[in-house]
Structure formats: structure tokens, C-alpha cells
Design a protein around this motif. Structure first.
Motif, PDB file in Angstrom:
ATOM      1  N   SER A  40     -27.094 -54.905  46.642  1.00  0.00           N
ATOM      2  CA  SER A  40     -27.312 -56.251  47.157  1.00  0.00           C
ATOM      3  C   SER A  40     -27.108 -56.329  48.656  1.00  0.00           C
ATOM      4  N   GLY A  63     -30.587 -71.608  48.730  1.00  0.00           N
ATOM      5  CA  GLY A  63     -29.626 -71.299  47.681  1.00  0.00           C
ATOM      6  C   GLY A  63     -28.257 -71.842  48.041  1.00  0.00           C
ATOM      7  N   ASP A  64     -27.332 -71.696  47.124  1.00  0.00           N
ATOM      8  CA  ASP A  64     -26.010 -72.294  47.299  1.00  0.00           C
ATOM      9  C   ASP A  64     -24.959 -71.331  47.833  1.00  0.00           C
ATOM     10  N   ASN A  65     -25.282 -70.061  47.935  1.00  0.00           N
ATOM     11  CA  ASN A  65     -24.248 -69.072  48.238  1.00  0.00           C
ATOM     12  C   ASN A  65     -24.393 -68.426  49.608  1.00  0.00           C
ATOM     13  N   ASN A  66     -25.106 -69.065  50.523  1.00  0.00           N
ATOM     14  CA  ASN A  66     -25.306 -68.478  51.841  1.00  0.00           C
ATOM     15  C   ASN A  66     -25.277 -69.571  52.900  1.00  0.00           C
ATOM     16  N   GLY A  67     -24.416 -69.392  53.907  1.00  0.00           N
ATOM     17  CA  GLY A  67     -24.292 -70.397  54.951  1.00  0.00           C
ATOM     18  C   GLY A  67     -25.566 -70.614  55.731  1.00  0.00           C
ATOM     19  N   THR A  85     -35.679 -66.313  47.397  1.00  0.00           N
ATOM     20  CA  THR A  85     -34.424 -65.781  47.930  1.00  0.00           C
ATOM     21  C   THR A  85     -33.645 -65.041  46.851  1.00  0.00           C
ATOM     22  N   GLU A  86     -33.548 -65.658  45.676  1.00  0.00           N
ATOM     23  CA  GLU A  86     -32.793 -65.052  44.576  1.00  0.00           C
ATOM     24  C   GLU A  86     -33.512 -63.839  43.996  1.00  0.00           C
ATOM     25  N   ASN A 119     -29.857 -61.866  51.445  1.00  0.00           N
ATOM     26  CA  ASN A 119     -28.599 -62.470  51.896  1.00  0.00           C
ATOM     27  C   ASN A 119     -28.450 -62.475  53.412  1.00  0.00           C
TER      28      ASN A 119
END
Length: 223
Positions: free
Chosen positions: A42, A104-108, A183-184, A189
Motif C-alpha cells: 500500500s 475518501g475519509d482516511n487521507n488529509g 482512490t480506493e 495514498n
């Protein structure tokens, strides 16, 4: 003589400690900063080819395409704008070049995706992209803060009432969903990343003229 020998020994030992300390520092940077020795797929890589199954199930619809995954908070994305504009005009007929915002929810870096999607649905994203880059990167304006955002909209002569209405629309929700799916699916990332022919995931690892040639080459490949 014994004192001289001890002094040489002490100096040699000190040099040894300095060398070891330097090597450990470099190693730590590679492991914890650059992830050079990471086995985690990843992590960001300069080049990655996805499986045939992943290509078949890709949320990307265009067959002959290059998609830039960018962010308004990405300095390198901003620096590449002129190069990419020229590059997109050089693509062969039947090929497409588009940009999406990492989502997405997991990347600033994805925090500005709703702004990107709203401006895109309004049909003005490309015109104000430089201003968004400048606000976020150069002037440190938090465009995720509604008050700061409204001020930026006014400064750029964007109808705030229309923007706020479009922001809640189904078209924007759909676009955010599409960008998040890409993105997913490609485990992105970092930015900028380029997805070529739904198959290759590449980051810029050389000067742009050479990198452009590399992307052209991957776009033309047909195995």
C-alpha cells in the motif's frame, strides 16, 4: 607512548561511533520516512501494475486514458499544472487526460475533494484551480472552513448562493463517490499519481519531459 596510544584509540573509537550513528540515522530515514525497505504494497511506489482482475473491475470507464489524481493541498500538483496542460494537448487521437481529486475519509489531502467536485459540476474548476492552489498552499487558507471558503468564493467572483446549492446536489455526491472509488480501487495514498489505461499506477520519478515520454509509452502499450 601509552598515553599516545590511548589517545589514538579514543579518537578511533569516537570516529567509529560517529560513523555508526550516521549509518543508523540514514537507516532510520529510509525505514520511517522514505519506507525504502517496506514490504507493504500500500506504500507509494513510482510504478505499479495492477492485476487483470483489477483492470476488469476498475471504476474508470475510459479505455485509453490517463487520470491524474491530485489535491489542492499538493505542492507538486500545483507545480505541474503548465506541464500537464501542454502534455494533454500532445496525446494521440482517441486518448483522454483528466484530473480527479484524491477522495475518501482516511487521507488529509482528500479534505478539498468536495470543493473540487462542486466547482467541477459548476463547470468552473479548471478556471479557478490555480487560485485554489494558491489559497491553500501559498497563503495557508483553510478552504475546508466555511467562512474562509465563502470569502474565497467572493474573491473569485463565484456566486455563493449557487455554489452552496450545487454543493448539496446529487451530481456532486455522485462525483465524490466516483473519485473515492478510484482512490480506493488503486490504493492511492499520495499525490500526484497517474493512472494509465486503468492498468498502470505511476508517480513522477524523473524530470517532466522524460516523465511525459514515459507516460506516452505506457499509454500506447497493448499487451
Amino acid at each position: 607512548m601509552a598515553t599516545h596510544f590511548k589517545r589514538i584509540t579514543l579518537i578511533g573509537y569516537s570516529l567509529f561511533l560517529i560513523v555508526i550513528s550516521s549509518l543508523m540515522t540514514v537507516l532510520c530515514y529510509h525505514i520511517f520516512v522514505f519506507n525504502t525497505f517496506s514490504a507493504d504494497d500500500s506504500q507509494t511506489q513510482a510504478f505499479r501494475e495492477v492485476s487483470v482482475e483489477q483492470v476488469a473491475s476498475s471504476p474508470i470507464k475510459e479505455e485509453r486514458s490517463i487520470i491524474e489524481v491530485m489535491s489542492y493541498g499538493c505542492h507538486y500538483c500545483a507545480a505541474n499544472e503548465d506541464n500537464l496542460a501542454e502534455f494533454s494537448r500532445s496525446l494521440p487521437p482517441g486518448s483522454t487526460f483528466t484530473s480527479i481529486h484524491i477522495a475518501g475519509d482516511n487521507n488529509g489531502l482528500a479534505a478539498y475533494a468536495p470543493l473540487f467536485a462542486t466547482l467541477e459540476v459548476m463547470g468552473i474548476e479548471k478556471q479557478v484551480r490555480d487560485s485554489a492552489y494558491n489559497a491553500v498552499i501559498t497563503r495557508g487558507v483553510d478552504l475546508t472552513d466555511n467562512n474562509a471558503l465563502q470569502g474565497w468564493l467572493v474573491k473569485n467572483n463565484i456566486d455563493t448562493t449557487k455554489f452552496n446549492t450545487v454543493r448539496q446536489s446529487e451530481a456532486v455526491k455522485k462525483r465524490l463517490s466516483e473519485m473515492a472509488a478510484i482512490t480506493e480501487h488503486y490504493a492511492i495514498n499520495a499525490t500526484p499519481i497517474f493512472i494509465i489505461n486503468k492498468r498502470y499506477v505511476v508517480a513522477q520519478d524523473r524530470e517532466f519531459p522524460q516523465f511525459a515520454q514515459r507516460m506516452q509509452q505506457l499509454l500506447k502499450e497493448d499487451k
